[in-house]
Design a protein around this motif. Structure first.
Motif, short mmCIF file in Angstrom:
data_model
loop_
_atom_site.label_atom_id
_atom_site.label_comp_id
_atom_site.label_asym_id
_atom_site.label_seq_id
_atom_site.Cartn_x
_atom_site.Cartn_y
_atom_site.Cartn_z
N GLU A 175 -18.78 -7.55 -8.92
CA GLU A 175 -19.40 -7.04 -10.13
C GLU A 175 -18.33 -6.83 -11.20
O GLU A 175 -17.25 -6.30 -10.91
CB GLU A 175 -20.12 -5.72 -9.86
CG GLU A 175 -21.37 -5.87 -9.00
CD GLU A 175 -22.15 -4.58 -8.89
OE1 GLU A 175 -21.56 -3.51 -9.18
OE2 GLU A 175 -23.34 -4.63 -8.53
N VAL A 176 -18.63 -7.26 -12.40
CA VAL A 176 -17.75 -7.07 -13.55
C VAL A 176 -18.60 -6.59 -14.72
O VAL A 176 -19.83 -6.74 -14.70
CB VAL A 176 -17.01 -8.38 -13.92
CG1 VAL A 176 -16.09 -8.81 -12.79
CG2 VAL A 176 -18.00 -9.49 -14.25
N ALA A 178 -20.64 -12.01 -10.47
CA ALA A 178 -19.78 -13.14 -10.83
C ALA A 178 -20.60 -14.40 -11.06
O ALA A 178 -20.21 -15.26 -11.85
CB ALA A 178 -18.74 -13.37 -9.74
N ILE A 179 -21.74 -14.53 -10.37
CA ILE A 179 -22.69 -15.60 -10.67
C ILE A 179 -23.87 -14.94 -11.36
O ILE A 179 -24.46 -13.99 -10.84
CB ILE A 179 -23.11 -16.38 -9.41
CG1 ILE A 179 -24.03 -17.53 -9.80
CG2 ILE A 179 -23.71 -15.49 -8.34
CD1 ILE A 179 -24.27 -18.54 -8.67
N ILE A 186 -21.25 -19.54 -12.70
CA ILE A 186 -20.25 -18.81 -11.92
C ILE A 186 -19.05 -18.53 -12.82
O ILE A 186 -18.48 -19.45 -13.41
CB ILE A 186 -19.82 -19.61 -10.68
CG1 ILE A 186 -21.00 -19.71 -9.70
CG2 ILE A 186 -18.63 -18.96 -9.99
CD1 ILE A 186 -20.70 -20.54 -8.47
N ASP A 187 -18.68 -17.27 -12.90
CA ASP A 187 -17.52 -16.85 -13.68
C ASP A 187 -16.27 -17.12 -12.84
O ASP A 187 -15.93 -16.36 -11.92
CB ASP A 187 -17.64 -15.36 -14.00
CG ASP A 187 -16.52 -14.85 -14.89
OD1 ASP A 187 -15.54 -15.59 -15.07
OD2 ASP A 187 -16.64 -13.73 -15.40
N CYS A 240 -14.73 -14.98 -9.63
CA CYS A 240 -15.28 -15.45 -8.35
C CYS A 240 -14.19 -15.49 -7.28
O CYS A 240 -13.08 -15.98 -7.53
CB CYS A 240 -15.90 -16.83 -8.53
SG CYS A 240 -16.54 -17.55 -7.00
N ILE A 241 -14.48 -14.98 -6.07
CA ILE A 241 -13.49 -14.96 -4.98
C ILE A 241 -13.74 -16.06 -3.96
O ILE A 241 -13.10 -16.09 -2.91
CB ILE A 241 -13.50 -13.59 -4.28
CG1 ILE A 241 -14.89 -13.29 -3.69
CG2 ILE A 241 -13.07 -12.49 -5.24
CD1 ILE A 241 -14.92 -12.05 -2.83
#
Length: 454
Positions: free
Chosen positions: A141-142, A155-156, A170-171, A175-176
């Motif tokens: 979460e951002v 992130a998505i 997708i950021d 994204c991990i």
């Protein structure tokens, strides 16, 4: 002829330039997908021209999509904008290039070659159905840019429910690569192998509708924007008051999530001052505050509202009546901006201190929440567009028109036109009007089919 040219060269004289007639490419490029870019693109497409609409964000909509209501009619902003966004998405003459940026522009009037960088979404557009199962399992979460960083997003994500195109993105910065979205996506639309690609477009005209940024009031230490949680900006308020926003349309204080009993608006934040922002008037702040005051009075009529102003600029059609209506409904207007804001640490209430310049009396007024009416300023990336298109700027930093009276949407660069807040601060109505004017100017050039150049 060769002897004449040699003689001219030796004498240091310039040869007279030759004029040639070249065909005009009957396609247009729109840079920016806010309300101005949308209107100009639709006007050109309806005229029958092919339009490429380039928008750097994952969705078109711009600032208007973030606003709750419009003045002076108090209409729902997204209710007006969403149908136009939908028309853009399905128009046969419009190619929508979101998540994209202009890299390079070469050529001349009527014959431009444009390189566009299309960045990967990591989602296959034709397969994504917008179900949202991917976002449910995403662990990252951002802060949500669309909701003024008041709430998180995954992130998505899709920026907002009415986004066009309605496709998840997708950021890549956050994204991990846990690949949980891949497992959750039944249409198999997730594709981490996607790469950026460059597109080359040949167009005859270009319309710049890149919009503007809003002022960041962090530098005004006297108002405690960063220090006090109950000091927010007018854009943050727009998201709070919106039914689709973080609080579901409820006016709440960030400190305790309670409805404030009193609200204070402070005008000209970042405008009309060389010490605390820009010298120019941002054009929309006064009426936006009056609109917001009436929205609060409509839902919470007992709320006490103070508006601290330099002078109220209600110059448009229906604006003066809206201003007078606010006064009749109990909004208190005080001429004179606060000198400082002090917070009560126990209650988190805010005390505003200053001078009423109409009565020459000092005031000490308590408010549950303070809303800073932030102004409009040129986009931070406007220098790039300026260099690509060889544009000029005014001292305020906005793009300069060829002539303020006779050619208000043309630029000194032939074939390039301006629309919306890229040219100067303006409201939605004026942005749409200028967008249609820019589309008309571009249509005239393309309709001729040819142009004379030196």
């Amino acid at each position: 002829k060769d002897l004449v040219q040699m003689a001219v060269a030796k004498a240091g004289l310039l040869e007279p330039e030759e004029e040639i007639t070249v065909p005009v490419i009957q396609k247009a490029l729109l840079i920016g997908g806010g309300v101005a870019g949308i209107q100009a693109a639709l006007d050109l497409a309806e005229t029958g021209y092919k339009v490429y609409l380039v928008e750097r964000e994952p969705s078109i909509g711009g600032r208007m999509a973030q606003i709750d209501k419009t003045f002076p009619t108090m209409d729902c902003s997204i209710c007006i904008l969403a149908p136009k966004m939908s028309d853009i998405g399905r128009h046969k003459n419009i190619e929508l290039l979101t998540n994209s940026e202009v890299l390079e522009v070469s050529g001349y009037i009527g014959n431009f070659r444009v390189k566009v960088l299309s960045k990967p979404r990591f989602v296959v557009e034709k397969l994504c159905n917008g179900c949202g199962e991917c976002a449910k399992v995403c662990p990252i979460e951002v802060p949500s840019e669309f909701d003024a960083n008041l709430i998180p997003r995954k992130a998505i994500h899709i920026p907002f429910p009415q986004a066009v195109p309605f496709i998840y993105t997708i950021d890549a910065d956050h994204c991990i690569r846990c690949y949980k979205c891949v497992e959750a996506c039944q249409p198999n639309a997730i594709d981490f192998a996607q790469e950026s690609r460059e597109l080359e477009l040949d167009v005859g005209t270009i319309i710049v509708a890149t919009g503007a940024d809003v002022c960041d009031p962090s530098f005004l230490t006297d108002y405690g924007y960063i220090k006090f949680p109950n000091v927010i900006t007018s854009l943050e308020f727009e998201r709070l008051i919106n039914a689709g926003g973080p609080s579901g349309g409820h006016l709440i204080r960030p400190s305790d999530l309670q409805v404030p009993k009193s609200v204070a608006f402070i005008q000209c934040i970042g405008s009309r001052s060389d010490k605390s922002g820009h010298l120019y008037c941002s054009a929309v702040c006064c009426m936006n505050t009056i609109k917001d005051s009436l929205l609060i009075k409509e839902h919470w009529p007992d709320t006490q509202i103070f508006v601290f102003y330099v002078d109220v600029r209600a110059y448009g059609k229906g604006f003066e009546e809206l201003y007078r209506r606010a006064g009749r409904e109990g909004v208190i207007f005080i001429r004179g901006l606060p000198a400082e804001i002090v917070e009560d640490r126990k209650t988190r209430n805010l005390r505003l201190r200053g001078e009423n310049t109409l009565t020459s009396e000092l005031y000490n007024i308590d408010a549950g929440i303070v809303i800073l009416s932030v102004g409009i300023e040129p986009r931070l990336d406007s220098d790039l567009i300026q260099s690509l298109l060889h544009l000029s700027k005014t001292s305020d930093g906005f793009f300069m028109e060829a002539h303020p009276k006779l050619r208000p949407v043309d630029t000194p660069t032939g074939g390039v036109f301006l629309a919306g807040c890229a040219e100067s601060p303006k409201d939605i109505k004026d942005s749409v009007t200028q967008a249609s004017a820019a589309a008309a100017r571009a249509s005239i050039l393309m309709a001729k089919g040819k142009v004379t150049v030196e």
